[in-house]
Write an enzyme that holds these catalytic residues in place. Structure first.
Site, PDB file in Angstrom:
ATOM      1  N   LYS A 137      -5.778   2.539  20.855  1.00  0.00           N
ATOM      2  CA  LYS A 137      -4.937   2.446  19.679  1.00  0.00           C
ATOM      3  C   LYS A 137      -4.934   3.737  18.880  1.00  0.00           C
ATOM      4  O   LYS A 137      -4.047   3.976  18.073  1.00  0.00           O
ATOM      5  CB  LYS A 137      -5.469   1.347  18.736  1.00  0.00           C
ATOM      6  CG  LYS A 137      -5.529  -0.018  19.321  1.00  0.00           C
ATOM      7  CD  LYS A 137      -6.186  -0.957  18.259  1.00  0.00           C
ATOM      8  CE  LYS A 137      -6.698  -2.191  18.903  1.00  0.00           C
ATOM      9  NZ  LYS A 137      -7.542  -2.961  17.987  1.00  0.00           N
ATOM     10  N   VAL A 154     -10.958  14.090  21.393  1.00  0.00           N
ATOM     11  CA  VAL A 154     -11.743  14.279  22.612  1.00  0.00           C
ATOM     12  C   VAL A 154     -13.203  14.435  22.201  1.00  0.00           C
ATOM     13  O   VAL A 154     -13.554  15.350  21.457  1.00  0.00           O
ATOM     14  CB  VAL A 154     -11.291  15.519  23.417  1.00  0.00           C
ATOM     15  CG1 VAL A 154     -12.158  15.678  24.661  1.00  0.00           C
ATOM     16  CG2 VAL A 154      -9.822  15.409  23.803  1.00  0.00           C
ATOM     17  N   ASP A 155     -14.013  13.507  22.670  1.00  0.00           N
ATOM     18  CA  ASP A 155     -15.440  13.517  22.359  1.00  0.00           C
ATOM     19  C   ASP A 155     -16.192  13.912  23.630  1.00  0.00           C
ATOM     20  O   ASP A 155     -16.321  15.091  23.929  1.00  0.00           O
ATOM     21  CB  ASP A 155     -15.824  12.128  21.835  1.00  0.00           C
ATOM     22  CG  ASP A 155     -17.231  12.075  21.255  1.00  0.00           C
ATOM     23  OD1 ASP A 155     -17.921  13.100  21.283  1.00  0.00           O
ATOM     24  OD2 ASP A 155     -17.641  11.010  20.777  1.00  0.00           O
TER      25      ASP A 155
END
Ligand code: IMP
Ligand code: MG
Length: 174
Positions: free
Chosen positions: A43, A102-103
């Site tokens: 989401k 972006v982790d």
């Protein structure tokens, strides 16, 4: 009840709007021809994507992906599972996968592997935020909104336990 309170605003509404406009222009210039399909990863990307596509000045189509997420302590060596698979055909199109942040890059890498199998003309990633700590991302992130601090960020689509997504700015919980 909002749960935890935000600690500090990291990107204001105005900063986000200015950067998203630039990204839109960059994307417009990068795709001079062909069919462009902007694929939002739900989401988290829903607000970013809706602003971004309005700043892209060329024909495009929009669809979404819903990927299965892994539990906190679960490590998976298998492929990511799609809970919603785009109905639009991907073959032969320019695919721009839009992600909130972006982790580790784990989810994105698996999704990119899967999308690549559908033989798009090109496949690129656009992330609003990039923590630059992604050790598991084997694909480059072509378009990046902000190089984000390594803090837990919420707002503008990003959540903490499903809260804070509606906040119009990006804040840190730490
Ligand atoms: P990755 O697979 O570890 O790169 O995880 C990416 C996903 O984790 C993102 O799409 C977000 O849903 C979530 N995530 C990672 N970092 C944050 C953060 O700082 N705030 C909110 N969600 C985050
Ligand atoms: Mg999330």
């Amino acid at each position: 009840m909002l749960g935890r309170a935000v600690r500090r605003i990291v990107y204001t509404k105005e900063q986000i709007a200015a950067r998203v406009k630039e990204l839109g222009e960059e994307i417009t210039a990068s795709y001079p021809d062909g069919e462009l399909l902007v694929l939002g990863l739900l989401k988290g990307s829903f607000i970013f994507l809706s602003d971004l596509v309005r700043d892209i000045g060329r024909p495009l189509q929009v669809d979404f992906l819903v990927a299965s997420s892994y539990g906190e302590s679960t490590t998976s060596s298998g492929l990511v599972r799609l809970l919603y698979d785009p109905e639009t055909q991907l073959e032969g199109k320019h695919i721009l996968l839009v992600e909130d942040i972006v982790d580790t890059g784990r989810t994105l890498t698996r999704l990119m592997d899967l999308l690549q199998e559908r033989r798009p003309q090109s496949l690129e990633i656009c992330a609003l935020l990039h923590k630059h700590i992604a050790t598991e991302l084997t694909y480059p992130t072509r378009f990046i909104g902000f190089d984000a601090p390594n803090e837990f960020l919420v707002g503008y689509g990003l959540d903490h336990a499903e809260n804070f997504r509606h906040i119009p700015y990006i804040a840190s919980l730490q």
